[in-house]
Write an enzyme that holds these catalytic residues in place. Structure first.
Site, short mmCIF file in Angstrom:
data_model
loop_
_atom_site.label_atom_id
_atom_site.label_comp_id
_atom_site.label_asym_id
_atom_site.label_seq_id
_atom_site.Cartn_x
_atom_site.Cartn_y
_atom_site.Cartn_z
N HIS A 77 -2.37 -6.65 -4.86
CA HIS A 77 -2.47 -7.94 -5.55
C HIS A 77 -3.02 -9.04 -4.65
CE1 HIS A 77 0.77 -6.58 -8.68
NE2 HIS A 77 -0.41 -6.04 -8.90
N ASN A 135 3.24 -7.39 -3.08
CA ASN A 135 3.54 -8.72 -2.56
C ASN A 135 2.31 -9.38 -1.96
OD1 ASN A 135 6.15 -8.09 -3.30
ND2 ASN A 135 6.79 -7.52 -1.24
N THR A 177 10.21 -2.88 -9.86
CA THR A 177 10.57 -2.28 -11.14
C THR A 177 9.54 -1.26 -11.59
OG1 THR A 177 9.49 -4.15 -12.27
CG2 THR A 177 11.88 -4.28 -11.95
#
Length: 258
Positions: free
Chosen positions: A130, A113, A203
């Site tokens: 990220h 996130n 996921t």
């Protein structure tokens, strides 16, 4: 509490392992911020789903390194939409529970996130693989600054105060390399090991996200997946809790009496 416990098979086992743990690893994705009101980018309640952008391109193209370099205003437009969703939200009980667990044992958070919620909740050892929406830098001169939100940015892309080029967030766009510092931190954490690992709201389609969870079985760590749906790592989990992150972690912290 009894109805929640029925969803959390093995809760007492997890509590016991956490009480003895020397290090815990949390791997988090967009699902952990769902209880903060943030939409995922695709899927049910997604920010973009399968629609193209106003420019007629998939969101993955608009949010790519190539488009940022060629037409930064387009990429900034959609980054600003994501930031607007973050601005109206705050860390939830799941983020706070993870931060609170630091009082018991060392905790590392590996997150995909870019909302900065783990830091805002108080987590100290966070690998933002990220990047972070609020850390800006100039690709030309290297100027850096951190903003609380984008409300003060009167131009998109915002100009660099040092060289008048444009600033961009220090986030990993599509088709860009992962940050070396964050990767080194991840490798060091994986090498050091952990006693319990949680995969929450992701996921796990990226190998660098799946690997630390799958590796748990090889190092004797307990692996717990918290996700309403099946994922790429479900088969590797010792325990699968099919509920939301805030519900699961609140119950877990109650069991730990923290």
């Amino acid at each position: 509490m009894d109805s929640v416990n029925t969803e959390l098979a093995g809760l007492e086992q997890v509590i016991k392992r956490l009480q003895q743990a020397k290090r815990v690893l949390f791997i988090t994705g967009a699902g952990i911020s769902a209880d903060s009101g943030l939409p995922t980018y695709r899927g049910i309640g997604g920010l973009y789903n399968d629609q193209h952008t106003d420019e007629g391109m998939p969101i993955e193209v608009a949010l790519s390194g190539e488009v940022m370099r060629r037409t930064p205003g387009v990429t900034w437009k959609y980054l600003a939409q994501i930031e607007a969703a973050c601005r109206a939200a705050r860390p939830n009980a799941a983020h706070e529970a993870i931060a609170h667990l630091q009082q018991h044992c060392p905790v590392t958070v590996l997150t995909q996130n870019i909302d900065g919620f783990h830091h805002r909740a108080g987590s100290e050892d966070v690998i933002e693989i990220h990047g972070n929406l609020f850390d800006l830098y100039c690709p030309r001169c290297g100027h850096e600054e951190t903003v609380a939100d984008y409300s003060g940015l009167t131009e998109l892309p915002p100009p660099c105060p040092q060289c008048s080029h444009w600033l961009r967030p220090r986030v990993v766009l599509f088709n860009e390399m992962l940050p070396e510092k964050a990767l080194a931190h991840l490798y060091a954490t994986t090498e050091e090991g952990y006693d319990v690992v949680f995969s929450i709201g992701t996921t796990s389609v990226f190998p660098y996200i799946a690997h630390p969870f799958v590796r748990a079985r090889h190092i004797g760590a307990l692996s717990v997946e918290i996700n309403p749906a099946e994922t790429q790592v479900s088969d590797s989990a010792h325990l699968r809790w099919r509920c939301g992150a805030a519900t699961a972690l609140t119950c877990l912290m109650t069991g730990l009496k923290m």
